[in-house]
Design a protein around this motif. Structure first.
Motif, PDB file in Angstrom:
ATOM      1  N   ALA A 198       0.710  -1.125  -0.236  1.00 51.25           N
ATOM      2  CA  ALA A 198      -0.063  -0.117  -0.168  1.00 51.25           C
ATOM      3  C   ALA A 198       0.894   1.280   0.008  1.00 51.25           C
ATOM      4  O   ALA A 198       1.997   1.034   0.407  1.00 51.25           O
ATOM      5  N   GLU A 199       0.404   2.270  -0.539  1.00 57.22           N
ATOM      6  CA  GLU A 199       1.162   3.550  -0.852  1.00 57.22           C
ATOM      7  C   GLU A 199       1.548   4.085   0.565  1.00 57.22           C
ATOM      8  O   GLU A 199       2.641   4.403   0.699  1.00 57.22           O
ATOM      9  N   THR A 200       0.695   4.089   1.737  1.00 59.44           N
ATOM     10  CA  THR A 200       0.958   4.583   3.124  1.00 59.44           C
ATOM     11  C   THR A 200       2.174   3.716   3.794  1.00 59.44           C
ATOM     12  O   THR A 200       2.466   4.125   4.935  1.00 59.44           O
ATOM     13  N   ARG A 348      -4.357  10.492   6.846  1.00 63.62           N
ATOM     14  CA  ARG A 348      -5.331  11.544   6.854  1.00 63.62           C
ATOM     15  C   ARG A 348      -6.630  11.161   6.255  1.00 63.62           C
ATOM     16  O   ARG A 348      -7.767  11.353   6.729  1.00 63.62           O
ATOM     17  N   MET A 349      -6.332  10.513   4.910  1.00 57.76           N
ATOM     18  CA  MET A 349      -7.471  10.068   4.459  1.00 57.76           C
ATOM     19  C   MET A 349      -8.551   8.889   5.192  1.00 57.76           C
ATOM     20  O   MET A 349      -9.645   9.285   5.051  1.00 57.76           O
ATOM     21  N   GLN A 350      -7.936   8.225   5.925  1.00 58.79           N
ATOM     22  CA  GLN A 350      -8.577   7.273   6.599  1.00 58.79           C
ATOM     23  C   GLN A 350      -9.178   7.953   7.788  1.00 58.79           C
ATOM     24  O   GLN A 350     -10.461   7.802   8.104  1.00 58.79           O
ATOM     25  N   ILE A 401     -16.266   1.258   8.686  1.00 63.83           N
ATOM     26  CA  ILE A 401     -15.661   2.265   9.068  1.00 63.83           C
ATOM     27  C   ILE A 401     -14.158   2.307   9.069  1.00 63.83           C
ATOM     28  O   ILE A 401     -13.346   3.078   8.848  1.00 63.83           O
ATOM     29  N   PHE A 402     -13.606   1.137   9.461  1.00 64.01           N
ATOM     30  CA  PHE A 402     -12.210   0.704   9.430  1.00 64.01           C
ATOM     31  C   PHE A 402     -11.713   1.956  10.602  1.00 64.01           C
ATOM     32  O   PHE A 402     -10.567   2.324  10.364  1.00 64.01           O
ATOM     33  N   GLY A 403     -12.123   1.805  11.797  1.00 68.02           N
ATOM     34  CA  GLY A 403     -11.471   2.695  12.676  1.00 68.02           C
ATOM     35  C   GLY A 403     -12.244   2.188  13.720  1.00 68.02           C
ATOM     36  O   GLY A 403     -12.795   1.314  14.028  1.00 68.02           O
TER      37      GLY A 403
HETATM   38  P1  NDP Z   1      -7.739   0.327  -1.586  1.00 68.65           P
HETATM   39  O1  NDP Z   1      -8.693  -0.864  -1.790  1.00 68.65           O
HETATM   40  O2  NDP Z   1      -7.759   1.253  -2.487  1.00 68.65           O
HETATM   41  O3  NDP Z   1      -6.176  -0.285  -1.336  1.00 68.65           O
HETATM   42  C1  NDP Z   1      -5.922  -1.529  -1.297  1.00 68.65           C
HETATM   43  C2  NDP Z   1      -4.775  -1.804  -2.336  1.00 68.65           C
HETATM   44  O4  NDP Z   1      -5.145  -1.726  -3.652  1.00 68.65           O
HETATM   45  C3  NDP Z   1      -3.517  -0.850  -1.947  1.00 68.65           C
HETATM   46  O5  NDP Z   1      -2.259  -1.296  -2.155  1.00 68.65           O
HETATM   47  C4  NDP Z   1      -4.030   0.279  -2.929  1.00 68.65           C
HETATM   48  O6  NDP Z   1      -2.932   1.281  -3.310  1.00 68.65           O
HETATM   49  C5  NDP Z   1      -4.449  -0.689  -4.243  1.00 68.65           C
HETATM   50  N1  NDP Z   1      -5.187  -0.084  -5.135  1.00 68.65           N
HETATM   51  C6  NDP Z   1      -5.920   1.030  -5.399  1.00 68.65           C
HETATM   52  N2  NDP Z   1      -6.325   1.233  -6.367  1.00 68.65           N
HETATM   53  C7  NDP Z   1      -6.365   0.113  -7.245  1.00 68.65           C
HETATM   54  C8  NDP Z   1      -6.619  -0.318  -8.448  1.00 68.65           C
HETATM   55  N3  NDP Z   1      -7.660   0.489  -9.220  1.00 68.65           N
HETATM   56  N4  NDP Z   1      -6.374  -1.334  -8.688  1.00 68.65           N
HETATM   57  C9  NDP Z   1      -5.579  -2.125  -8.181  1.00 68.65           C
HETATM   58  N5  NDP Z   1      -4.959  -1.591  -6.913  1.00 68.65           N
HETATM   59  C10 NDP Z   1      -5.458  -0.727  -6.661  1.00 68.65           C
HETATM   60  O7  NDP Z   1      -8.214   0.663  -0.050  1.00 68.65           O
HETATM   61  P2  NDP Z   1      -7.904   1.999   0.606  1.00 68.65           P
HETATM   62  O8  NDP Z   1      -6.511   2.173   1.243  1.00 68.65           O
HETATM   63  O9  NDP Z   1      -8.223   3.265  -0.310  1.00 68.65           O
HETATM   64  O10 NDP Z   1      -9.061   2.165   1.991  1.00 68.65           O
HETATM   65  C11 NDP Z   1     -10.268   2.723   1.670  1.00 68.65           C
HETATM   66  C12 NDP Z   1     -11.227   1.611   2.466  1.00 68.65           C
HETATM   67  O11 NDP Z   1     -10.945   0.265   2.110  1.00 68.65           O
HETATM   68  C13 NDP Z   1     -10.726   1.642   3.975  1.00 68.65           C
HETATM   69  O12 NDP Z   1     -11.606   2.629   4.524  1.00 68.65           O
HETATM   70  C14 NDP Z   1     -11.480   0.283   4.349  1.00 68.65           C
HETATM   71  O13 NDP Z   1     -12.682   0.486   4.693  1.00 68.65           O
HETATM   72  C15 NDP Z   1     -11.183  -0.575   3.247  1.00 68.65           C
HETATM   73  N6  NDP Z   1     -10.111  -1.511   3.282  1.00 68.65           N
HETATM   74  C16 NDP Z   1     -10.375  -2.778   3.537  1.00 68.65           C
HETATM   75  C17 NDP Z   1      -9.111  -3.460   3.673  1.00 68.65           C
HETATM   76  C18 NDP Z   1      -9.453  -4.968   4.080  1.00 68.65           C
HETATM   77  O14 NDP Z   1      -8.498  -5.847   4.681  1.00 68.65           O
HETATM   78  N7  NDP Z   1     -10.489  -5.497   3.849  1.00 68.65           N
HETATM   79  C19 NDP Z   1      -7.943  -3.214   3.806  1.00 68.65           C
HETATM   80  C20 NDP Z   1      -7.602  -1.629   3.472  1.00 68.65           C
HETATM   81  C21 NDP Z   1      -8.783  -0.928   3.127  1.00 68.65           C
HETATM   82  P3  NDP Z   1      -2.843   2.511  -2.540  1.00 68.65           P
HETATM   83  O15 NDP Z   1      -2.606   2.069  -1.481  1.00 68.65           O
HETATM   84  O16 NDP Z   1      -1.764   3.087  -3.085  1.00 68.65           O
HETATM   85  O17 NDP Z   1      -4.096   3.107  -2.888  1.00 68.65           O
END
Ligand code: NDP
Length: 491
Positions: A198-200, A348-350, A401-403
């Motif tokens: 992940a980016e962060t 910050r986004m989360q 909510i993921f928090g």
């Molecule tokens: P994402 O689904 O965007 O991120 C997961 C991974 O996918 C990261 O490595 C991300 O990269 C990458 N990614 C993002 N867009 C694409 C794409 N179009 N094609 C392929 N890969 C991609 O989750 P977020 O980090 O944005 O979190 C958003 C919400 O998702 C959270 O609030 C939570 O509710 C949920 N979440 C659920 C998780 C779980 O384990 N089920 C884990 C993380 C989040 P990058 O980090 O650079 O965006």
């Protein structure tokens, strides 16, 4: 940076009982100023020429510059993986196992270094990184090392064969652990890998490249490409046989649409809105511990978090009262302090997302409780929160909510508990608290969740498959089931 302030009349610990700071030193971690991509066993500069900053969410201090992989970079990584595939896939399983055992041992030896870096880059409490993430990450490599030379026995008469190159995309909540969940079975099965963290939270994946070199893993067997969603999207498009994704349901759906008809194999581990169900015969104090662990562990950044608490009506008041008292003892603050229970929000986004959903909960009419908390001024923080008076239709009862935010609902009968628990688009996990074994089995049969915990919560083991139903995804990780998506079968 301070802890929770206690209210003497409510707190179960003696008034004035404070903890001296116990910060973990960061000296054990040495970071480079700038990281390239790990392709073919070498550090290479991104052809995109782009870098981005990765910070610590506890104080927003920059930690390092990290490469943003472009399409060409992802292609180079998949080519390196393809080149390595021939030799890796034909290596006897017992030889592949040696590399996996080596990686596991090195992770165990360097666990403190990894734990500190995980906490620094992601915001999770050091005690969780140290006691959960790292031991489990090493355990996954140990476990799958054991299968590498036994695939014929694992799948008798089916002639298992590796698929080729696996493209793996992981989230920020358990960076090194998710990497281990994905890389260990892929390698044990004889595949090669391109993984995008992940980016962060890219730093432990980048430190892991050092482990790969130390283990003398042949170049190209594992390649790490960092970057934002664009790099993930490029990896989905790239020349890979299999895509494994953990993250949001929204991105998971987009990937599934993109891959439909492509012939590429896909597993998706997506979001959740787990029901944690407490019956009136449960051991109340243990249940309260389980509720706290279920939702405040890792700041609630857990796909299987017990974010909907269902309490049988007859014990609603004592449970909520005890829960609030227990919440007042949670120490929120510096993730690197060994006494910290709830660390920093990952980004910050989360934090914005959590704040938006909490505001929606208030607006819809739920009653909020947060223990008195003085949060650090810099960085991203959110106090442990519980909502009561929640209706099933509220966004806080429906959306992930993921928090560190819990919604409490009630039920009267087991049937009603099942009905309400299953009333969600998700189906990743659930918890049941009762002293009756027969009731546990009755409930577990009816709950539409991939994992059902009984009288415990958030327990993980490499031998146990994990995955979802419905919008929580498909495919399993862990156990024998976790090997299958990385294999093709003749029969
Ligand atoms: P994402 O689904 O965007 O991120 C997961 C991974 O996918 C990261 O490595 C991300 O990269 C990458 N990614 C993002 N867009 C694409 C794409 N179009 N094609 C392929 N890969 C991609 O989750 P977020 O980090 O944005 O979190 C958003 C919400 O998702 C959270 O609030 C939570 O509710 C949920 N979440 C659920 C998780 C779980 O384990 N089920 C884990 C993380 C989040 P990058 O980090 O650079 O965006």
């Amino acid at each position: 940076m301070t802890d929770v302030e206690r209210r003497p009349d409510r707190s179960p610990v003696p008034a004035g009982w404070t903890y001296a700071p116990a910060p973990e030193s960061t000296e054990i971690v040495s970071l480079r100023e700038r990281y390239g991509l790990f392709v073919g066993g070498e550090w290479v500069s991104p052809r995109s020429g782009e870098f981005f900053e990765t910070i610590s969410p506890r104080d927003e201090v920059p930690l390092a510059q990290v490469a943003q992989a472009g399409e060409q970079d992802v292609t180079a990584a998949t080519e390196a993986a393809r080149e390595a595939f021939g030799a890796w896939s034909t290596l006897p399983g017992s030889e592949r196992a040696k590399y996996l055992f080596r990686i596991a041992r090195i992770l165990a030896e360097r666990s403190r270094e990894f734990a500190v870096l995980e906490s620094l880059n992601g915001g999770k409490p050091i005690k969780e990184a140290r006691d959960v993430d790292l031991p489990l990450a090493a355990a996954h490599f140990f476990y799958y090392a054991g299968w590498a030379d036994k695939l014929e026995y694992a799948f008798p008469n089916r002639r298992p064969k590796p698929l080729g190159v696996a493209g793996q995309i992981i989230p920020w909540n358990f960076p090194l652990l998710m990497l281990s969940w994905k890389i260990a079975p892929a390698l044990a099965a004889g595949n090669t890998v391109v993984l995008k963290p992940a980016e962060t939270t890219p730093l432990t994946a980048l430190l892991f490249c050092d482990v790969l070199r130390q283990a003398e893993l042949p170049p190209g067997v594992v390649n790490i490409v960092t970057g934002d969603g664009r790099a993930g999207a490029a990896l989905v498009e790239a020349d890979v046989e299999k895509v494994a994704f953990t993250g949001s349901t929204e991105v998971g759906k987009a990937i599934q649409r993109r891959l439909a008809g492509s012939g590429k194999k896909l597993t998706l581990e997506l979001g959740g809105k787990a029901a944690n169900i407490v019956f009136d015969d449960a051991a109340v104090d243990q249940a309260v511990e389980g509720i706290v662990n279920g939702i405040y562990f890792n700041q609630g950044h857990v796909c299987c978090a017990g974010s909907r608490l269902f309490v049988q009506e007859s014990i609603y008041e004592p449970i909520v009262d005890k829960l609030k008292r227990r919440m007042a003892t949670l120490r929120v603050g510096d993730p690197l302090d060994k006494n910290t229970d709830v660390g920093a929000i990952n980004s910050r986004m989360q934090l914005d997302k959590i704040e938006e959903l909490v505001a929606a909960g208030r607006a819809e009419g739920a009653e909020i409780y947060q223990p008195p908390c003085r949060l650090p001024e810099k960085g991203y923080w959110f106090a442990p929160t519980v909502f009561t008076n929640v209706a099933q239709s509220y966004r806080i009862a429906q959306e992930e909510i993921f928090g560190p935010v819990l919604s409490v609902l009630t039920f009267r009968t087991p049937d009603e508990a099942v009905e309400k628990a299953n009333n969600t688009p998700y189906g990743l996990s659930a918890g049941i608290w009762t002293e009756k074994g027969s009731r546990i089995l009755w409930m577990a049969e009816r709950l539409r969740a991939g994992v059902v915990w009984a009288n415990t919560f958030n327990r993980f083991d490499p031998t146990s498959p994990f995955g979802g139903y419905k919008e929580s995804g498909f495919g399993r990780e862990g156990g024998l089931h976790g090997l299958e998506p990385y294999l093709a079968f003749d029969a």
